[in-house]
Structure formats: structure tokens, C-alpha cells
Design a protein around this motif. Sequence first.
Motif, PDB file in Angstrom:
ATOM      1  N   THR A 710       0.811  -1.218   0.000  1.00  0.00           N
ATOM      2  CA  THR A 710       0.000   0.000   0.000  1.00  0.00           C
ATOM      3  C   THR A 710       0.845   1.269   0.000  1.00  0.00           C
ATOM      4  O   THR A 710       0.298   2.366  -0.179  1.00  0.00           O
ATOM      5  N   TYR A 711       2.169   1.135   0.175  1.00  0.00           N
ATOM      6  CA  TYR A 711       3.032   2.337   0.191  1.00  0.00           C
ATOM      7  C   TYR A 711       3.647   2.595  -1.181  1.00  0.00           C
ATOM      8  O   TYR A 711       3.573   3.700  -1.702  1.00  0.00           O
ATOM      9  N   ARG A 712       4.277   1.566  -1.776  1.00  0.00           N
ATOM     10  CA  ARG A 712       4.951   1.815  -3.049  1.00  0.00           C
ATOM     11  C   ARG A 712       4.480   0.873  -4.164  1.00  0.00           C
ATOM     12  O   ARG A 712       5.105   0.780  -5.227  1.00  0.00           O
ATOM     13  N   GLY A 713       3.411   0.140  -3.927  1.00  0.00           N
ATOM     14  CA  GLY A 713       2.915  -0.798  -4.927  1.00  0.00           C
ATOM     15  C   GLY A 713       2.226  -0.126  -6.094  1.00  0.00           C
ATOM     16  O   GLY A 713       2.123   1.104  -6.185  1.00  0.00           O
ATOM     17  N   GLU A 714       1.702  -0.961  -6.979  1.00  0.00           N
ATOM     18  CA  GLU A 714       1.009  -0.446  -8.166  1.00  0.00           C
ATOM     19  C   GLU A 714      -0.215   0.378  -7.780  1.00  0.00           C
ATOM     20  O   GLU A 714      -0.558   1.365  -8.430  1.00  0.00           O
ATOM     21  N   PHE A 715      -0.883  -0.048  -6.685  1.00  0.00           N
ATOM     22  CA  PHE A 715      -2.039   0.693  -6.160  1.00  0.00           C
ATOM     23  C   PHE A 715      -1.719   1.049  -4.711  1.00  0.00           C
ATOM     24  O   PHE A 715      -1.171   0.229  -3.974  1.00  0.00           O
ATOM     25  N   ARG A 716      -2.077   2.251  -4.316  1.00  0.00           N
ATOM     26  CA  ARG A 716      -1.633   2.723  -3.011  1.00  0.00           C
ATOM     27  C   ARG A 716      -2.808   3.151  -2.148  1.00  0.00           C
ATOM     28  O   ARG A 716      -3.877   3.485  -2.649  1.00  0.00           O
ATOM     29  N   GLY A 717      -2.549   3.117  -0.851  1.00  0.00           N
ATOM     30  CA  GLY A 717      -3.566   3.547   0.083  1.00  0.00           C
ATOM     31  C   GLY A 717      -4.317   2.378   0.686  1.00  0.00           C
ATOM     32  O   GLY A 717      -4.306   1.256   0.169  1.00  0.00           O
ATOM     33  N   PRO A 718      -5.002   2.617   1.805  1.00  0.00           N
ATOM     34  CA  PRO A 718      -5.677   1.536   2.538  1.00  0.00           C
ATOM     35  C   PRO A 718      -6.882   0.937   1.819  1.00  0.00           C
ATOM     36  O   PRO A 718      -7.347  -0.142   2.186  1.00  0.00           O
ATOM     37  N   ASP A 719      -7.406   1.617   0.792  1.00  0.00           N
ATOM     38  CA  ASP A 719      -8.619   1.136   0.105  1.00  0.00           C
ATOM     39  C   ASP A 719      -8.308   0.448  -1.225  1.00  0.00           C
ATOM     40  O   ASP A 719      -9.158   0.358  -2.123  1.00  0.00           O
ATOM     41  N   SER A 720      -7.090  -0.038  -1.365  1.00  0.00           N
ATOM     42  CA  SER A 720      -6.656  -0.577  -2.660  1.00  0.00           C
ATOM     43  C   SER A 720      -6.882  -2.082  -2.800  1.00  0.00           C
ATOM     44  O   SER A 720      -6.447  -2.689  -3.775  1.00  0.00           O
ATOM     45  N   ALA A 721      -7.554  -2.708  -1.829  1.00  0.00           N
ATOM     46  CA  ALA A 721      -7.736  -4.166  -1.880  1.00  0.00           C
ATOM     47  C   ALA A 721      -8.360  -4.647  -3.186  1.00  0.00           C
ATOM     48  O   ALA A 721      -7.853  -5.600  -3.807  1.00  0.00           O
ATOM     49  N   PRO A 722      -9.455  -4.052  -3.651  1.00  0.00           N
ATOM     50  CA  PRO A 722     -10.069  -4.566  -4.894  1.00  0.00           C
ATOM     51  C   PRO A 722      -9.098  -4.560  -6.072  1.00  0.00           C
ATOM     52  O   PRO A 722      -9.139  -5.467  -6.926  1.00  0.00           O
ATOM     53  N   ASP A 723      -8.228  -3.557  -6.148  1.00  0.00           N
ATOM     54  CA  ASP A 723      -7.274  -3.479  -7.254  1.00  0.00           C
ATOM     55  C   ASP A 723      -6.274  -4.637  -7.192  1.00  0.00           C
ATOM     56  O   ASP A 723      -5.915  -5.218  -8.225  1.00  0.00           O
ATOM     57  N   TYR A 724      -5.830  -4.969  -6.006  1.00  0.00           N
ATOM     58  CA  TYR A 724      -4.866  -6.068  -5.864  1.00  0.00           C
ATOM     59  C   TYR A 724      -5.537  -7.440  -6.006  1.00  0.00           C
ATOM     60  O   TYR A 724      -4.919  -8.405  -6.460  1.00  0.00           O
ATOM     61  N   VAL A 725      -6.797  -7.521  -5.632  1.00  0.00           N
ATOM     62  CA  VAL A 725      -7.505  -8.796  -5.750  1.00  0.00           C
ATOM     63  C   VAL A 725      -7.636  -9.194  -7.229  1.00  0.00           C
ATOM     64  O   VAL A 725      -7.667 -10.390  -7.555  1.00  0.00           O
ATOM     65  N   ARG A 726      -7.651  -8.220  -8.125  1.00  0.00           N
ATOM     66  CA  ARG A 726      -7.768  -8.543  -9.555  1.00  0.00           C
ATOM     67  C   ARG A 726      -6.604  -9.420 -10.031  1.00  0.00           C
ATOM     68  O   ARG A 726      -6.778 -10.276 -10.904  1.00  0.00           O
ATOM     69  N   SER A 727      -5.433  -9.225  -9.468  1.00  0.00           N
ATOM     70  CA  SER A 727      -4.289 -10.066  -9.827  1.00  0.00           C
ATOM     71  C   SER A 727      -4.531 -11.512  -9.396  1.00  0.00           C
ATOM     72  O   SER A 727      -4.185 -12.458 -10.111  1.00  0.00           O
ATOM     73  N   VAL A 728      -5.150 -11.683  -8.218  1.00  0.00           N
ATOM     74  CA  VAL A 728      -5.487 -13.024  -7.741  1.00  0.00           C
ATOM     75  C   VAL A 728      -6.532 -13.648  -8.675  1.00  0.00           C
ATOM     76  O   VAL A 728      -6.414 -14.818  -9.085  1.00  0.00           O
ATOM     77  N   GLU A 729      -7.554 -12.880  -9.007  1.00  0.00           N
ATOM     78  CA  GLU A 729      -8.601 -13.392  -9.896  1.00  0.00           C
ATOM     79  C   GLU A 729      -8.023 -13.808 -11.253  1.00  0.00           C
ATOM     80  O   GLU A 729      -8.399 -14.856 -11.816  1.00  0.00           O
ATOM     81  N   HIS A 730      -7.109 -13.018 -11.757  1.00  0.00           N
ATOM     82  CA  HIS A 730      -6.492 -13.321 -13.061  1.00  0.00           C
ATOM     83  C   HIS A 730      -5.742 -14.646 -13.005  1.00  0.00           C
ATOM     84  O   HIS A 730      -5.863 -15.485 -13.915  1.00  0.00           O
ATOM     85  N   GLY A 755       8.942  -4.949   5.702  1.00  0.00           N
ATOM     86  CA  GLY A 755       9.040  -4.105   6.887  1.00  0.00           C
ATOM     87  C   GLY A 755       7.768  -4.005   7.702  1.00  0.00           C
ATOM     88  O   GLY A 755       7.611  -3.078   8.488  1.00  0.00           O
ATOM     89  N   GLY A 756       6.848  -4.971   7.548  1.00  0.00           N
ATOM     90  CA  GLY A 756       5.651  -4.973   8.378  1.00  0.00           C
ATOM     91  C   GLY A 756       4.515  -4.122   7.841  1.00  0.00           C
ATOM     92  O   GLY A 756       3.703  -3.605   8.612  1.00  0.00           O
ATOM     93  N   ILE A 757       4.435  -3.977   6.527  1.00  0.00           N
ATOM     94  CA  ILE A 757       3.349  -3.175   5.942  1.00  0.00           C
ATOM     95  C   ILE A 757       2.020  -3.913   6.092  1.00  0.00           C
ATOM     96  O   ILE A 757       1.916  -5.107   5.782  1.00  0.00           O
ATOM     97  N   SER A 758       1.013  -3.210   6.540  1.00  0.00           N
ATOM     98  CA  SER A 758      -0.319  -3.797   6.640  1.00  0.00           C
ATOM     99  C   SER A 758      -0.904  -3.995   5.247  1.00  0.00           C
ATOM    100  O   SER A 758      -0.753  -3.138   4.366  1.00  0.00           O
ATOM    101  N   LEU A 759      -1.545  -5.131   5.053  1.00  0.00           N
ATOM    102  CA  LEU A 759      -2.244  -5.362   3.789  1.00  0.00           C
ATOM    103  C   LEU A 759      -3.455  -4.434   3.730  1.00  0.00           C
ATOM    104  O   LEU A 759      -3.997  -4.037   4.768  1.00  0.00           O
ATOM    105  N   PRO A 760      -3.911  -4.088   2.535  1.00  0.00           N
ATOM    106  CA  PRO A 760      -5.092  -3.214   2.456  1.00  0.00           C
ATOM    107  C   PRO A 760      -6.297  -3.894   3.101  1.00  0.00           C
ATOM    108  O   PRO A 760      -6.459  -5.120   3.044  1.00  0.00           O
ATOM    109  N   ALA A 761      -7.129  -3.113   3.739  1.00  0.00           N
ATOM    110  CA  ALA A 761      -8.284  -3.637   4.470  1.00  0.00           C
ATOM    111  C   ALA A 761      -9.152  -4.509   3.570  1.00  0.00           C
ATOM    112  O   ALA A 761      -9.494  -4.130   2.443  1.00  0.00           O
TER     113      ALA A 761
END
Length: 969
Positions: A710-730, A755-761
Motif C-alpha cells: 500500500t506504500y509503493r505498490g502499483e495501487f496505493r492507500g488503505p482502500d486498494s484491496a479490490p485493485d490487488y484482488v484482480r491479480s489473484v482473480e487473473h 518491513g511490516g506493511i499492513s495489507l489493504p483492508a
Amino acid sequence: MSLATLTHRASLPCPEVTPEQAACLLERHYGMTGKLRSLGSQQDLNYRIDSTQGRFVLKVCRGDYAAVELQAQHAALNSLGTHPGLRVPKVIQTVEGEELLTVNVDGQTLHLRLLDYIDGQPLTHLPHLSRTVIEGFGELCGQMSHALAGFEHPGLERTLQWDPRHAQALINHLLATLPDLPQRAALEQVARQVEAHVQPLAAHLPWQAVHMDITDDNVVWQRDAQRHWRIQGVIDFGDLVRSWRVADLSVTCAALLHHADGDPFALLPAIQACHAVTPLQREELEVLWPLIVARAAVLVLSSEQQQCLDPDNVYLKKNAEHEWEIFHIATSVPFELMQAAILRSVGETLPPVANQDFAPLLPGLVGREFALIDLGVLSPHFEAGNWETPGIDRRLLDQAATVDGLAASRYGQYRLSRTRPDSALEPETLPLHVELHLPHGTVLEAPFAGTLREGADGLLCLHDSELSLRLWGVRTSLKPGATLVKGQVLGEVQAPLTVQLCRADLEPPLFCTPSRALAWQALCPSPSALLGLACDAEPELDPQALLARRDASFARSQKHYYADPPRIERGWRNHLIDMQGRSYLDMLNNVAVLGHGHPRMAEVAARQWSLLNTNSRFHYAAIAEFSERLLALAPEGMDRVFLVNSGTEANDLAIRLAWAYSGGRDMLSVLEAYHGWSVAADAVSTSIADNPQALSSRPDWVHPVTAPNTYRGEFRGPDSAPDYVRSVEHNLAKIAASQRQLAGFICEPVYGNAGGISLPAGYLQQVYGLVRAQGGVCIADEVQVGYGRMGHFFWGFEQQGVVPDIITMAKGMGNGQPLGAVITRREIAEALEAEGYFFSSSGGSPVSCRIGMAVLDVMEEEKLWENAQVVGGHFKARLEKLIDRHSLVGAVHGSGFYLGLELVRDRHTLEPATAETALLCDRLRELGIFMQPTGDYLNILKIKPPMVTSRRSVDFFVDMLSKVLDEQL
């Protein structure tokens, strides 16, 4: 020599030439135009010229300078320009073909010349210089001395205020002209000491042309891609003169004192590097420190004089503070100590003690047996931190006394009791004396003839012209000033006796730091000869030789921290201790959850070892008891435990369970993750920091999904879960399309390797649902982040509000004992039976089980989970404050005692500060902290200390981190 001649130029202010006037001179005589920028200088006027022809420096000085001296500089520059390895400015000729012009500006007769500009920067502004930079200055001195060795010119025969040959006369003259000068007495004493040390050696010092100003002002540097400083060139040859060869090095060393953190021993690498290029004579080595101190005195006096004449000169005011700092550091240690340090640093020795034929100090005890007490780092007398008890060394010495009441400490044995946790300062751990337990009334006799003197704290000193015997704990009827012959009664013991020898009439410490040990031991030799007692410490293994043995026999893929690692043989709580007794704050060891050296671990392990240790196929109570304890910590529905030896084995077994239960083989794993080194665990690991070929060497059954960073990934911020889930779906769609059965999904529920980054909610909730819908199982890798380390939750998956199918755990479970666990449901566990049975030789052994239960007990009793919440919360808050203060700090990740500090060069582009992070870790080690980088870009400090870490340790770490960041990495 005329003092008027010596100080005339020193009293001249800078020439007055405006930028407009300088531009006219430049165009008229050099046919050049460009942008002018004033450069600071003490007495000359310098303008940097940025023109279409390049970058140059216009140098303007007063006509009081003899032209032949400036011509000598030009001749030296032309000569040095042909010398390989040295870069100096080129002299630019005028349109008429001249190298030197004499002009008149507003009634001022001025000399004018133009040199090319060497890009780079001086290091004056840096408060700290690394050892390699200090060595670079020394090597440059050696190269310059070698290159100028045959250079001759009439302009070198000049009277220069910076020439150390004139230092004493100049100091005395300037003191007379500055009646209100602070610290006058110290400066007067310096003049006397310089004369006493230099005069006898002056006739033996070699002469040649010397630059006389190789300083942090006049050497320019640039950083390379790894952020290491590299020398670009030497500028300003205004002090070129024929003088003592060693003068160059003395000037350089004096300038480096400004960057020495108050420690003059920091100069030794420069001296060693210079000596390696241009070997110095013994006389030069002996006179070097007095010349450095003389230079410091001349600097402050010249600065004070110049400020009186030119009070508005900002350059002078800026330099005055650090010149006084140089003087204070230079005068903080005895001349004799630094002379000994310099000699020892290049392999020279001091002559043997002149008075070798000692009479016995304790004649009545000759031949008697003493108990020699071990007070070193590995002493069996020390356990469970008892060395921190005040007076422990004396107590152990008294207890060790034989029936006859005779015991002694060892001279030169590093003392564990002197270590200092949470301190950037090197502790004074090496004893320069021997302590003895003797019967009261034991008679002492003078081992050599001398004069008696008394000092503070009960000191009784016997000294002759070359040697002092310092004693504490002696009662005498003799008067101070009494002259004794060898063998005469000195007095008798009335308290524990302390004995110290010293070569010079000094007041040495009883203990010194390891870095000063060679020098102080040369000045304070062992008193064993006069005691008649073999009380010297056993010689230590050479750490470099030991490291070479490791490299010769231990597979090189098993790396060690640091290029030149300290030898660590002891630990206590959240500190590791080297063989010289220095404590390092351990910010790396999440394995030692209870800290190092915990007495409960030693007690439980010893007890069980004395009973039984075997493998898990035997029947014993501990394996059932420990399994029940683990299930009590797991979510409801989990009812089966496997015990293994490590986190790698736990993840490997979890993958096998997923294969067996699902009937498939394909696994989803997350990019940038690390799960272990076995074939299966490595296959699902994609961290390129751990394996540079990770992305190109995955087997076809592994399907990496986009890292939900959520800090330096392709999608950033705590609300980015749906964007990252698309990679799993693919990836799930690809597996389904190939008609292959999904086995499962493995993921750290908190992104540990980054470094202990929280996954998006909501990320794991969505992914777990998708995976289970396709027949796969969900594995939570809790090896790094679980077991209460995060503070606010015991398991990392609790933060996501999910329950996995399999939990893997290791690290802190055994506090260093090989122990890991896989926790799952019965139906998943029993699926493995079709492939054969499973057992663990170490992880499920009685010793490991008992230790595992003891870890849980201690965590509860010492409230370590609560400590992770409270102290860990304070830790993160303090780290977050660094974001506002230091631009290099991009973000703080994690919680509790699993934190990540991410360093970036730009907070918008998030360019990783990889080189800076490496330098920072090396510098923290120098300050007494073990820290290492992590992440795919190695730009994150992964902070995972033992869970006993205190608030004091946290504050020390953050303070030192801020200090290093302030040092402008």
C-alpha cells in the motif's frame, strides 16, 4: 626570523574587487565572459566562473605576495598534472600567454590568475567522516609527498605563518597581541610542550616541498552510485612551501579533528594510510602529534587575530567555532598517549622499560600461589546479567581468595562488568592495572629507586625519571617527597591493593577503551614482573584470522552481517556483547523473543537434557502439553499441531498439506515475499533481495500475484484491496482454464519482508474466499509477524479479520531453540497420511517442547505482549516524528516490535535510498546498534528486536538513527 614578516600577511584582509570589476578583468585579459559566484576564503578573493568554455576559478590576491611564490604554485601544478592518481587545477593563460597578471584596482596592487575548476565539494560541513574517507585523506597526503619529493623552485623558500617550523614563535607572538584571549593558559602550555617535544627531533626531520593545506576545505569529493565519497582533486596551493615533510600530514590530521566526534584516535587510519604510501621516519612519527597540536593552536590564534581585523567576514566567523573544537580535541589527551598510539598504529613499538631489574613489590609472597580470577566476557562466574551488579568484580575477587587469602585479577583482560548497554560510546573495559586480595598488613617494598608522592583517592606513587608505580590500598609512614632506594619498605596493605605501572609522569586511567588499548598498554605495561605473578590476560584469537577460518570451511552462501563483523560470544536481554565487552543494541533478533541469556531457558533446557531428549515418535508428556498450549492460542476449529525444526520446514510442510488435501499442486504466492530455503518454500518465495533470480526461476506450479504494497505498490492507500484482488482473480482464472486443481494460497498476513506493511483492508477476506471457492487452502505464514510481536494482536491474520486453514510459526517459539509449528484442522492434517507418516527429530523433542512452553510462560509472566503494545507504540510514534525532520525517511510501517522504516530519496517518486540505507546500517553499528536493510530494494530498516526491549533502548535507537541522518549520508 622576523615575526613582523611572519605575521604581516596574516593581518591583511581580503582584496576588495566587486563582481563587476572581476568580470571586466576576466573579459579583458582572458577573453572570457560568464556568471560569477563568490567563493569563501580567508585572505584571497575567489570567484567561480561559469562560462561557455567551462568552469574556472578567478583568484585575486594582494600584491604583498611575491610573484615568485605564485610562480612556484603554477610550476607545482604543472608538474603534478602529469602525476598519475593526482588531480590538480590547470593554470589558464591570458590572451597574451601569461600565467600571472599584476593589476591595479582602485589603488590596490593585485595579482590575478585563472585556474580550471574541479567539480566536487569540500567536506567541511559534514560532522562525521567515515573511516574510508579519513583513510582517503591520509593516502592523498602520502601521494602528494611522493609527487613533490623532487620538486624545487625558488618560490618555495618563503616565510609562511602555517609552517610548523615557526609555530612556537608565532603562538607566542599572537598571544602577546591578544591580551583578552580565552584559554590563554592552555595555549601557553601548548607552546611549551611543542618546544619540548619538537626541538630534540627537528634536526632529523626530512625536508621537501609540501602542499601544507590538504584539508577538508581544499580537497573536493563526489559521491559514487553507492553514495561512497571519492576524491576528485586538490585545490588551493597557496601555502606551498619547503618545510618538514611530515608537515603536510600534520595539517591534514588537525583538520580532520573537526570530524572526529571528539576522539583524536579517529585520525589513526589517515596516518596508517599515509605511511603505507610514503613511509615516515621514526622521528617524523614521534613529532607528528606535537605538530598537530601546534597547528590547532595556530589556527585558533590566527582566526582570533583575523576576526579582530575583519569582524564582518562571515567565512572567518563560520570557521572559528570548529577551529576551537579542533584545539579542544587536540589538547584532550596527553602528548605521550598520542605519540604511542601513532607509533603502534604503524607497527612501531616503544623501547622496553628501562628498569627491568625490579625488586619484588611483595617480597613476603614470592613463590606463593594466587587464585587468578576470570572477569572476562566469557567468565563462568557471570550469568543472568549479574555482571551489572555494582562491585561484582571485587566481590568475585574476594570470594576467589585461596586459603591463604591470595587472589588477583588479570592485567589486560576485557571486563564484562564494564560494558555499557544503550550507549554510543565505546566502554572502558580494558584494565591497565592488577587488583589483589591480600592479608592486611602485607609488607610492600620499593621495586626500584625513586621519589614518593601522594595523590587523590589514596594514591601512593613511586616514580623515577622514566617510570611510575601507582598504588592504592597502602598505608605508609613515609612522607611525600621521600627518596627511596630499591628494596626499601614502602608500607603495608590496609585494603584491597591496586597496582599500576606507567612509563611517563602521567595520570593514566585504570581502564581504557579497546580502541586505545594498544597505546595505553604501551605506556602502562603489565606489573607482572614486579609482582612475580603471571597475571597477564591470555592472548585473544585474531578476529580476522578467525573470520578467514570461517570463510575457508563454512559454505560462503551462508553470509555474515557486516564486512568486518565484531566477534559476538555473549548476549543479555536485547543486547549482544563482543569480546572487548562492548554491548550492541540488537534490533535484528526476532528469534530471541525473550532476549539473550534468559536464565529460564538455560534452566529448562539443562533440566530436560539431564532427563531425556529424543524424537517425536516416542511417548512423553511434553509433546501433548505443548500441543495443547498451542491449540489454545489458535482460532476455534483448529485442532491439530505439527512440530518442526524451523520456519522453512513449517512452510514446506504447509505446502505439502495443501497438496495432499486439495489434490492439486498449483500455489498462489505474493511477490516480494520470503518463506524459506527448502525446495517448496523457496519455490513460493519471490523476494529478489533474498534471491536475485527469484522472478525468473519459479516452477510452473507457482503463480505469483501482485504484492499488495500500500506504500509503493502499483495501487496505493488503505482502500486498494479490490485493485490487488484482480491479480489473484487473473491467476485463478488461468489455473482454471488449464484445468489444473488449485492447491492453495500462502501469504504473510502482515507484509513482513517489506518491513511490516499492513495489507489493504479486506484483502485477505476477498482472497481467502476466492481461493476456497476453487478448492484451495489458505496458509498464513506467521513465522516473522506472529506470536504477539505485533503488539495489538497475537496472530497477524487477526488484523485482517480472517481465519486461515493453516498457520505456520517458528522464530520466537523457541527463543533460539530449533522449533516451529504448523497448526491446522484435523481433515487437512490427516490428508497427509496417505503419503506416509511424519516426525520431527528436534522440533518435537522433549527439550524443544519444554523450552516452547517455558517461552509462553515467560511471555505471560514478564508481560511481553503488553510490552510490545506499550513500548512498541512509543517506538513507532518516535520513528514517525523522524518523517518531519529527515527528508530521507519516507514512511514507518508495522506495529509493536515489528516495524519498518522505509528510506527514499524522493517522497513523490519513492526512489529507494538503497545506498544510503546500507551506509546508515554500517554507521549505526559504529554507534553500538545492529541493524540491517530489507525489502526488494534493500531500503527498509526491518526493526524486529527481542520483545524485552525497553523504552530506554528504543529512545537510544531513535536518537542514534536521527544523529546518523543528521550526518548527511
